[in-house]
Design a protein around this motif. Structure first.
Motif, mmCIF file in Angstrom:
data_model
loop_
_atom_site.group_PDB
_atom_site.id
_atom_site.type_symbol
_atom_site.label_atom_id
_atom_site.label_comp_id
_atom_site.label_asym_id
_atom_site.label_seq_id
_atom_site.Cartn_x
_atom_site.Cartn_y
_atom_site.Cartn_z
ATOM 1 N N UNK A 264 1.042 -1.230 0.244
ATOM 2 C CA UNK A 264 0.075 0.077 -0.091
ATOM 3 C C UNK A 264 0.521 1.290 0.148
ATOM 4 N N UNK A 265 1.825 1.188 0.574
ATOM 5 C CA UNK A 265 2.962 2.192 0.504
ATOM 6 C C UNK A 265 3.703 2.627 -0.315
ATOM 7 N N UNK A 266 3.135 2.117 -1.698
ATOM 8 C CA UNK A 266 4.347 2.139 -2.785
ATOM 9 C C UNK A 266 3.007 2.270 -4.135
ATOM 10 N N UNK A 267 1.706 2.564 -3.499
ATOM 11 C CA UNK A 267 0.732 3.010 -4.109
ATOM 12 C C UNK A 267 -0.353 3.826 -3.596
ATOM 13 N N UNK A 268 0.436 5.153 -3.053
ATOM 14 C CA UNK A 268 -0.890 5.492 -2.333
ATOM 15 C C UNK A 268 -2.445 6.063 -3.146
#
Length: 413
Positions: A264-268
């Motif tokens: 999730x952090x890489x695809x905000x």
């Protein structure tokens, strides 16, 4: 022809695949001029969830005067409060003690099961004999057992199988006693015919079945090419969606949460949306809090318009452990959404063509890799979605309805 559908429980207020297919078939046969009735036996208030034609009659034969000796239900606490866990543990032990005493008083668990089943089956016999249907369609082998235990009918009985057949009579998915499995297996002898969803499912029919087996898939809503989801449009927020009952032992929504949380952090600009109701709502809510993604993972509850939710999404994730056909999956694919599932999941591995209309993962790590691949590439999403859309065209409701009508004609007197 007078056609009687029997779904002995779950039809009232039920929003699952079995209820949906029962309603579809009832409407189709009514459109063809048949007299159609759906019967159930449930101690509930409510109504069918899916639309039924006015001509289709729904009858609940439940009667409190039918003798039933009920065991108390036990519940497992799935929260994180240690005091509640202890309280539930004590309650569970007390309930088990009372149930054990009641079972002993009635000659054992098998005798108690037969006593309750026999009393219900007598009620079914009276109802069916008075109705005089030309054909009976049971929506599960459990429903078949309910009406045929110690009963004989001259009317042909067909079973509509909404899962892989062995799920209905074995302990491959959950515990069934050898006694119960024998009863279910023997019930197949009362069938004139059976419908399975895929040709491969015929291999899972028990040797006690001697009727006619036919492959008829589930119907899938069809959409014109112009209504396909546009997966190349630029958005502020993108959606991964799952639609299904919140039952993690089957649907495994917790797997989707873990996989999404890991990237999730890489695809905000991506979110994960669940639609559906079920006993595991609180468990999943706690899990979302633990991964600290309450603002990006949503438990939205039941939707009366799943098609609208699918049209507003970009990827359909379906990490089920087992399925029969996967109606929500098929609807998503029909709208042009690329889909993700497990290659070991029956039904899912029949609908998704790996690397053509979606991806079939071997394990959770595979699922993460394929999800990340789809989230990173709108062109790939669009290409797989288009192939999924065209693949679903072979499951038109008209085609499926005609196949059912042809099958039933073989048993008409």
């Amino acid at each position: 022809m007078k056609i009687l559908f029997i779904q002995h429980k779950g039809f009232i207020n039920g929003s699952g695949g079995t209820e949906k297919i029962c309603s579809f078939l009832a409407n189709e046969f009514s459109n063809l001029g048949h007299t159609v009735e759906i019967a159930t036996n449930e101690d509930v208030d409510g109504e069918p969830v899916f639309n039924l034609k006015q001509e289709v009659l729904v009858t609940n034969i439940f009667d409190r005067n039918i003798p039933q000796i009920e065991l108390k239900k036990t519940f497992n606490y799935r929260g994180s409060n240690p005091l509640k866990w202890i309280s539930y543990k004590i309650q569970k032990k007390l309930i088990k003690r009372d149930n054990k005493k009641l079972i002993k008083q009635n000659g054992g668990a098998n005798e108690l099961f037969k006593l309750n089943l026999h009393n219900r089956s007598k009620a079914w016999k009276s109802y069916i004999d008075a109705l005089h249907p030309d054909i009976i369609i049971t929506m599960s082998i459990s429903s078949l057992l309910e009406i045929t235990f110690r009963n004989e009918f001259k009317v042909p009985i067909i079973n509509s199988t909404n899962g892989r057949p062995d799920y209905d009579y074995s302990d491959v998915l959950w515990y069934r006693s050898p006694f119960e499995m024998d009863l279910l297996r023997n019930a197949y002898q009362k069938l004139s015919g059976i419908q399975v969803l895929f040709d491969s499912y015929k291999d899972f029919l028990p040797d006690t079945f001697h009727g006619k087996a036919v492959t008829i898939p589930n119907p899938v809503p069809q959409f014109p090419d112009t209504e396909m989801v546009d997966l190349k449009v630029i958005k502020k927020r993108y959606k991964i969606i799952n639609i299904g009952s919140l039952a993690t032992d089957c649907k495994q929504q917790h797997v989707a949460i873990d996989v999404f949380a890991s990237i999730a952090e890489r695809f905000p600009d991506w979110d994960l949306h669940f639609w559906g109701l079920g006993n595991d709502f609180n468990f999943l809510k706690d899990k979302i809090q633990k991964v600290n993604l309450q603002n990006r993972i949503f438990l939205n509850g039941f939707t009366h318009d799943p098609i609208a939710e699918l049209k507003d999404s970009d990827i359909f994730i379906f990490p089920s452990k087992y399925e029969g056909f996967g109606l929500a999956l098929a609807e998503a694919m029909s709208l042009g959404l690329p889909a993700l599932g497990f290659t070991t999941c029956s039904g899912v591995n029949e609908l998704i063509q790996h690397d053509e209309s979606g991806f079939l993962a071997q394990n959770t790590e595979d699922l993460r890799v394929y999800l990340e691949k789809l989230m990173s590439d709108c062109t790939l999403r669009s290409e797989l979605g288009k192939k999924a859309h065209f693949e679903m065209k072979k499951y038109t409701p008209k085609t499926i309805g005609n196949e059912w009508e042809f099958f039933l004609k073989a048993f008409a007197s």
